[in-house]
Enzyme design. Structure first.
Site, PDB file in Angstrom:
ATOM      1  N   PHE A 182     -13.423   2.944   4.172  1.00 43.39           N
ATOM      2  CA  PHE A 182     -12.417   2.128   3.500  1.00 43.39           C
ATOM      3  C   PHE A 182     -12.038   2.882   2.241  1.00 43.39           C
ATOM      4  O   PHE A 182     -12.877   3.178   1.393  1.00 43.39           O
ATOM      5  CB  PHE A 182     -12.937   0.731   3.153  1.00 43.39           C
ATOM      6  CG  PHE A 182     -11.815  -0.210   2.826  1.00 43.39           C
ATOM      7  CD1 PHE A 182     -11.136  -0.881   3.832  1.00 43.39           C
ATOM      8  CD2 PHE A 182     -11.399  -0.386   1.513  1.00 43.39           C
ATOM      9  CE1 PHE A 182     -10.069  -1.719   3.543  1.00 43.39           C
ATOM     10  CE2 PHE A 182     -10.334  -1.232   1.210  1.00 43.39           C
ATOM     11  CZ  PHE A 182      -9.665  -1.896   2.229  1.00 43.39           C
ATOM     12  N   VAL A 183     -10.770   3.231   2.131  1.00 44.97           N
ATOM     13  CA  VAL A 183     -10.334   4.086   1.029  1.00 44.97           C
ATOM     14  C   VAL A 183      -9.399   3.332   0.083  1.00 44.97           C
ATOM     15  O   VAL A 183      -8.714   2.386   0.494  1.00 44.97           O
ATOM     16  CB  VAL A 183      -9.634   5.365   1.550  1.00 44.97           C
ATOM     17  CG1 VAL A 183     -10.635   6.296   2.200  1.00 44.97           C
ATOM     18  CG2 VAL A 183      -8.508   5.032   2.524  1.00 44.97           C
ATOM     19  N   ASP A 206       1.013   3.188   4.477  1.00 47.12           N
ATOM     20  CA  ASP A 206      -0.052   3.959   3.840  1.00 47.12           C
ATOM     21  C   ASP A 206      -1.071   4.461   4.854  1.00 47.12           C
ATOM     22  O   ASP A 206      -1.465   5.609   4.837  1.00 47.12           O
ATOM     23  CB  ASP A 206      -0.740   3.129   2.736  1.00 47.12           C
ATOM     24  CG  ASP A 206      -1.218   1.760   3.220  1.00 47.12           C
ATOM     25  OD1 ASP A 206      -0.961   1.397   4.385  1.00 47.12           O
ATOM     26  OD2 ASP A 206      -1.849   1.047   2.415  1.00 47.12           O
ATOM     27  N   ASP A 261      -4.698   1.978  10.902  1.00 45.52           N
ATOM     28  CA  ASP A 261      -6.103   1.657  11.173  1.00 45.52           C
ATOM     29  C   ASP A 261      -6.187   1.049  12.577  1.00 45.52           C
ATOM     30  O   ASP A 261      -6.247   1.778  13.563  1.00 45.52           O
ATOM     31  CB  ASP A 261      -6.599   0.712  10.069  1.00 45.52           C
ATOM     32  CG  ASP A 261      -8.097   0.470  10.120  1.00 45.52           C
ATOM     33  OD1 ASP A 261      -8.750   0.973  11.054  1.00 45.52           O
ATOM     34  OD2 ASP A 261      -8.637  -0.217   9.234  1.00 45.52           O
ATOM     35  N   LYS A 277      -6.816   6.546  10.588  1.00 45.10           N
ATOM     36  CA  LYS A 277      -8.238   6.468  10.911  1.00 45.10           C
ATOM     37  C   LYS A 277      -8.416   6.702  12.409  1.00 45.10           C
ATOM     38  O   LYS A 277      -7.508   6.423  13.194  1.00 45.10           O
ATOM     39  CB  LYS A 277      -8.789   5.101  10.530  1.00 45.10           C
ATOM     40  CG  LYS A 277      -8.883   4.881   9.036  1.00 45.10           C
ATOM     41  CD  LYS A 277      -9.638   3.599   8.746  1.00 45.10           C
ATOM     42  CE  LYS A 277      -9.557   3.255   7.282  1.00 45.10           C
ATOM     43  NZ  LYS A 277     -10.262   1.999   6.973  1.00 45.10           N
ATOM     44  N   ASP A 281      -5.511  -0.438  -2.076  1.00 44.40           N
ATOM     45  CA  ASP A 281      -6.307  -1.279  -2.975  1.00 44.40           C
ATOM     46  C   ASP A 281      -7.560  -1.828  -2.318  1.00 44.40           C
ATOM     47  O   ASP A 281      -7.690  -1.869  -1.088  1.00 44.40           O
ATOM     48  CB  ASP A 281      -5.477  -2.475  -3.431  1.00 44.40           C
ATOM     49  CG  ASP A 281      -5.392  -3.548  -2.333  1.00 44.40           C
ATOM     50  OD1 ASP A 281      -4.954  -3.209  -1.216  1.00 44.40           O
ATOM     51  OD2 ASP A 281      -5.789  -4.695  -2.587  1.00 44.40           O
ATOM     52  N   ARG A 302      -5.084   0.712  -7.062  1.00 44.56           N
ATOM     53  CA  ARG A 302      -3.839   1.308  -6.540  1.00 44.56           C
ATOM     54  C   ARG A 302      -3.377   2.462  -7.430  1.00 44.56           C
ATOM     55  O   ARG A 302      -2.680   3.361  -6.972  1.00 44.56           O
ATOM     56  CB  ARG A 302      -2.726   0.262  -6.498  1.00 44.56           C
ATOM     57  CG  ARG A 302      -2.915  -0.821  -5.450  1.00 44.56           C
ATOM     58  CD  ARG A 302      -1.614  -1.582  -5.236  1.00 44.56           C
ATOM     59  NE  ARG A 302      -1.817  -2.879  -4.622  1.00 44.56           N
ATOM     60  CZ  ARG A 302      -1.989  -3.093  -3.313  1.00 44.56           C
ATOM     61  NH1 ARG A 302      -1.981  -2.086  -2.490  1.00 44.56           N
ATOM     62  NH2 ARG A 302      -2.169  -4.311  -2.845  1.00 44.56           N
ATOM     63  N   GLY A 325       0.776  -1.238   0.000  1.00 44.79           N
ATOM     64  CA  GLY A 325       0.000   0.000   0.000  1.00 44.79           C
ATOM     65  C   GLY A 325       0.803   1.281   0.000  1.00 44.79           C
ATOM     66  O   GLY A 325       0.330   2.318  -0.462  1.00 44.79           O
TER      67      GLY A 325
HETATM   68  P1  XMP Z   1      -3.904  -1.845  10.597  1.00 38.24           P
HETATM   69  O1  XMP Z   1      -5.303  -2.208  10.996  1.00 38.24           O
HETATM   70  O2  XMP Z   1      -2.945  -2.987  10.671  1.00 38.24           O
HETATM   71  O3  XMP Z   1      -4.093  -1.491   9.073  1.00 38.24           O
HETATM   72  O4  XMP Z   1      -3.443  -0.567  11.250  1.00 38.24           O
HETATM   73  C1  XMP Z   1      -3.047  -1.081   8.301  1.00 38.24           C
HETATM   74  C2  XMP Z   1      -3.074  -1.790   6.985  1.00 38.24           C
HETATM   75  O5  XMP Z   1      -4.395  -2.208   6.644  1.00 38.24           O
HETATM   76  C3  XMP Z   1      -4.703  -1.849   5.338  1.00 38.24           C
HETATM   77  N1  XMP Z   1      -5.830  -0.903   5.397  1.00 38.24           N
HETATM   78  C4  XMP Z   1      -6.453  -0.413   4.359  1.00 38.24           C
HETATM   79  N2  XMP Z   1      -6.233  -0.619   3.058  1.00 38.24           N
HETATM   80  N3  XMP Z   1      -7.980   0.873   2.550  1.00 38.24           N
HETATM   81  C5  XMP Z   1      -7.009   0.025   2.157  1.00 38.24           C
HETATM   82  O6  XMP Z   1      -6.810  -0.151   0.960  1.00 38.24           O
HETATM   83  C6  XMP Z   1      -8.267   1.130   3.849  1.00 38.24           C
HETATM   84  O7  XMP Z   1      -9.161   1.917   4.157  1.00 38.24           O
HETATM   85  C7  XMP Z   1      -7.448   0.441   4.793  1.00 38.24           C
HETATM   86  N4  XMP Z   1      -7.438   0.440   6.125  1.00 38.24           N
HETATM   87  C8  XMP Z   1      -6.409  -0.382   6.475  1.00 38.24           C
HETATM   88  C9  XMP Z   1      -3.460  -1.234   4.769  1.00 38.24           C
HETATM   89  O8  XMP Z   1      -2.780  -2.215   4.032  1.00 38.24           O
HETATM   90  C10 XMP Z   1      -2.626  -0.840   5.933  1.00 38.24           C
HETATM   91  O9  XMP Z   1      -1.245  -0.946   5.709  1.00 38.24           O
END
Ligand code: XMP
Length: 192
Positions: free
Chosen positions: A157-158, A105, A108, A136, A164, A170, A49
């Protein structure tokens, strides 16, 4: 090709401006003006990402750096729910005694950064900081801080600019919100 997209959240222009500001913040931290012998930075970027963010950010950072890549996956296929972060291979970079910046990227639930951070911390770097393009609200626990943040966004979700959905989108230059009906519980819902 954009059938899953609801709307643009952040335009490519806004991203470019903010990446420039982030680069200036990072340069101020790691290569302060007037310091002749500024240190060398080791960037550990989390694929896939962060690939476009990384490419744009590093070209605006005028300092000595090494770049290591690590692949982590937490959202298999069309899922928009994290299944827990998994590192696909060992990080081979020698980070002992070095300043390390993890680039991702989006922050979350924090699972991804926590896993990579823990792996790096074992190798006794001089410092570890984190830089994310997006953050987020609410879900990341306090043990997973982001030191440098591009944009705080709501719980959508972006996709786009490297992010992606099922491997798609992407290459969108902007960051866009996925159509709410593709979410497990919609924006604002708890997908953790
Ligand atoms: P965590 O929950 O581990 O999330 O902090 C980080 C990874 O989760 C993916 N991620 C997303 N990917 N749109 C995406 O395309 C989203 O809204 C999203 N939220 C989390 C991403 O790979 C990130 O590195």
């Amino acid at each position: 090709m954009q059938q899953d997209i609801d709307r643009i959240l952040i335009t490519s222009r806004q991203i470019a401006d903010r990446v420039g500001e982030l680069a200036a913040e990072l340069a101020g931290k790691y290569a302060p003006a007037g310091e002749e012998q500024s240190g060398e930075l080791t960037i550990v970027a989390i694929l896939s990402g962060s690939l476009i963010f990384l490419a744009d950010l590093i070209r605006r950072l005028p300092m000595r750096m090494r770049i290591a890549l690590v692949t982590v996956s937490s959202y298999p296929g069309t899922s928009t729910e994290s299944r827990g972060a998994r590192l696909f291979e060992q990080i081979t970079a020698d980070v002992a005694g070095r300043d390390v910046l993890i680039v991702d990227d989006i922050l979350d639930t924090g699972g991804t950064l926590r896993a990579v951070r823990a792996e790096l911390a074992r190798r006794q770097p001089r410092s570890i900081r984190t830089c994310v393009l997006l953050r987020k609200p609410g879900k990341a626990p306090p043990d997973v801080p982001a030191d440098f943040v591009g944009f705080d966004i709501d719980n959508y979700f972006v996709v786009g600019y490297g992010l992606d959905y099922d491997g798609l989108y992407r290459n969108l230059p902007d960051i866009a919100v996925l159509r709410p009906e593709l979410y497990t519980s919609g924006p604002g819902g708890d997908r953790a």
